[in-house]
Design a protein around this motif. Sequence first.
Motif, short mmCIF file in Angstrom:
data_model
loop_
_atom_site.label_atom_id
_atom_site.label_comp_id
_atom_site.label_asym_id
_atom_site.label_seq_id
_atom_site.Cartn_x
_atom_site.Cartn_y
_atom_site.Cartn_z
N THR A 26 0.93 -1.20 0.23
CA THR A 26 0.19 -0.04 0.10
C THR A 26 0.71 1.30 -0.16
O THR A 26 0.64 2.34 -0.67
N ILE A 27 1.84 1.40 1.01
CA ILE A 27 2.68 2.43 0.66
C ILE A 27 3.53 2.67 -0.44
O ILE A 27 3.33 3.85 -0.89
N TYR A 28 3.93 1.63 -1.06
CA TYR A 28 4.77 2.02 -2.40
C TYR A 28 3.65 2.19 -3.20
O TYR A 28 4.12 3.11 -4.28
N GLY A 29 2.51 1.77 -3.38
CA GLY A 29 1.49 1.91 -4.20
C GLY A 29 1.13 3.48 -4.12
O GLY A 29 0.85 4.23 -5.19
N ASP A 30 0.85 3.95 -3.11
CA ASP A 30 0.08 5.16 -2.91
C ASP A 30 1.15 6.46 -2.91
O ASP A 30 1.30 7.28 -3.33
N VAL A 31 2.21 6.02 -2.26
CA VAL A 31 3.21 7.09 -2.03
C VAL A 31 4.45 7.20 -2.94
O VAL A 31 5.09 7.94 -3.49
N VAL A 32 5.27 6.02 -3.21
CA VAL A 32 6.40 5.75 -3.75
C VAL A 32 6.39 5.53 -5.07
O VAL A 32 7.27 6.18 -6.03
N GLY A 36 8.77 7.75 -8.31
CA GLY A 36 9.87 7.16 -8.85
C GLY A 36 10.23 5.68 -8.33
O GLY A 36 11.15 5.14 -8.81
N GLY A 37 9.42 5.35 -7.39
CA GLY A 37 9.59 3.79 -6.99
C GLY A 37 10.40 3.71 -6.08
O GLY A 37 10.89 2.36 -5.79
N VAL A 38 11.39 4.51 -5.26
CA VAL A 38 12.60 4.43 -4.38
C VAL A 38 12.15 5.00 -3.05
O VAL A 38 11.78 6.06 -2.94
N ALA A 83 13.72 -0.36 -4.06
CA ALA A 83 12.92 0.24 -5.19
C ALA A 83 12.03 -0.89 -5.83
O ALA A 83 12.39 -2.06 -5.66
N LEU A 84 11.01 -0.25 -6.39
CA LEU A 84 10.03 -1.27 -7.00
C LEU A 84 10.62 -1.71 -8.35
O LEU A 84 11.32 -1.08 -9.03
N THR A 85 10.71 -3.02 -8.54
CA THR A 85 11.14 -3.58 -9.93
C THR A 85 10.15 -2.99 -11.01
O THR A 85 9.19 -2.50 -10.92
N LEU A 268 11.63 13.05 -1.55
CA LEU A 268 10.70 12.90 -2.60
C LEU A 268 10.10 14.07 -3.07
O LEU A 268 9.85 15.08 -2.23
N GLU A 269 9.68 14.17 -4.14
CA GLU A 269 8.95 15.39 -4.87
C GLU A 269 7.68 15.29 -4.21
O GLU A 269 6.76 14.59 -4.04
N GLU A 270 7.32 16.50 -3.88
CA GLU A 270 5.92 16.66 -3.04
C GLU A 270 4.83 16.30 -4.02
O GLU A 270 3.85 15.38 -3.58
N ARG A 271 4.81 16.84 -5.07
CA ARG A 271 3.52 16.76 -5.99
C ARG A 271 3.82 16.77 -7.55
O ARG A 271 3.81 17.64 -8.20
#
Length: 286
Positions: A26-32, A36-38, A83-85, A268-271
């Motif tokens: 959930t965290i990676y899907g919503d935020v990361v 950029g996935g890292v 990082a997400l693959t 991480l970039e804000e928006r």
Amino acid sequence: MSTCKEFQAENLLSPYPPKAARLIVTIYGDVVEPRGGVLWMGNLISLCAGFGINESLVRTAVSRLVSRGQLSGQREGRRSFYALTDAARAEYHAAAESFYGELDGECDWIITHCSEQSSQTVLLRHGYVSLGGDVFAGADRPDRPLRGTAFRAVSIGDETQDLADLLQSVFNMEALSADYSDFVRAFRPMRNLAETKPDGQSALLLRLALVHAYRDIRLRDPRFPPSVLPDNWTGCDAHRLFADLYSTLSEQADTYIGRHLLNRRGLLEERPEAVLSRLNSLADRL
């Protein structure tokens, strides 16, 4: 955290305590993923702690996600980043369309013959319905995975209406409707809290709780065309509530992300554009 105790993220999910691996997804899907996935491991540990998940469980879950090919580890000095693959990013991006994209409209159908057990699991997890044996069917949505030998059935007459009736009879719409109703009852009280502009950390944890609970139901939704849904479909209320709360919490949550969460290059970039696109799409639902 300034959030009232009864509306803390951990308590909102207490009827269904999140497993570490699923919460990390959930965290990676919503935020990361849209940034950029890292993500730095320290941030991941901190976010999971907001849901009562300790560091040891987080590290174990991350290792399992690495072994499953969803995450890959990276080092920068003494810090670990994950990082997400590429395959996982593609899957997360497709799934995000069902949460943040346009409301479901009319569509055709996909019918597939699939004999591989692991692929059948993927189909069922993404809203397909088993018609018996190795035959599965589902609404033809842009993010639907294709497995086995698939073809599309165009809605042109009685035969496709018969298929729609069959799918409704096979899929337990009453149970799904009850899940959506439970979601609305659990999260509607968050509306008043969200409007008080909680601090950034609280807003982010509350938003993650919202996404985690909604995701669990939405991915099981067969997303049938509106013309074949039951009257007063509870999913519509749930979709609107999700859009309302997500939009209201995002100003503080995204500001917190841009000031505190790190990838290998820095904050991480804000928006970024992907986040703005999500918010614009959700605004159209309100």
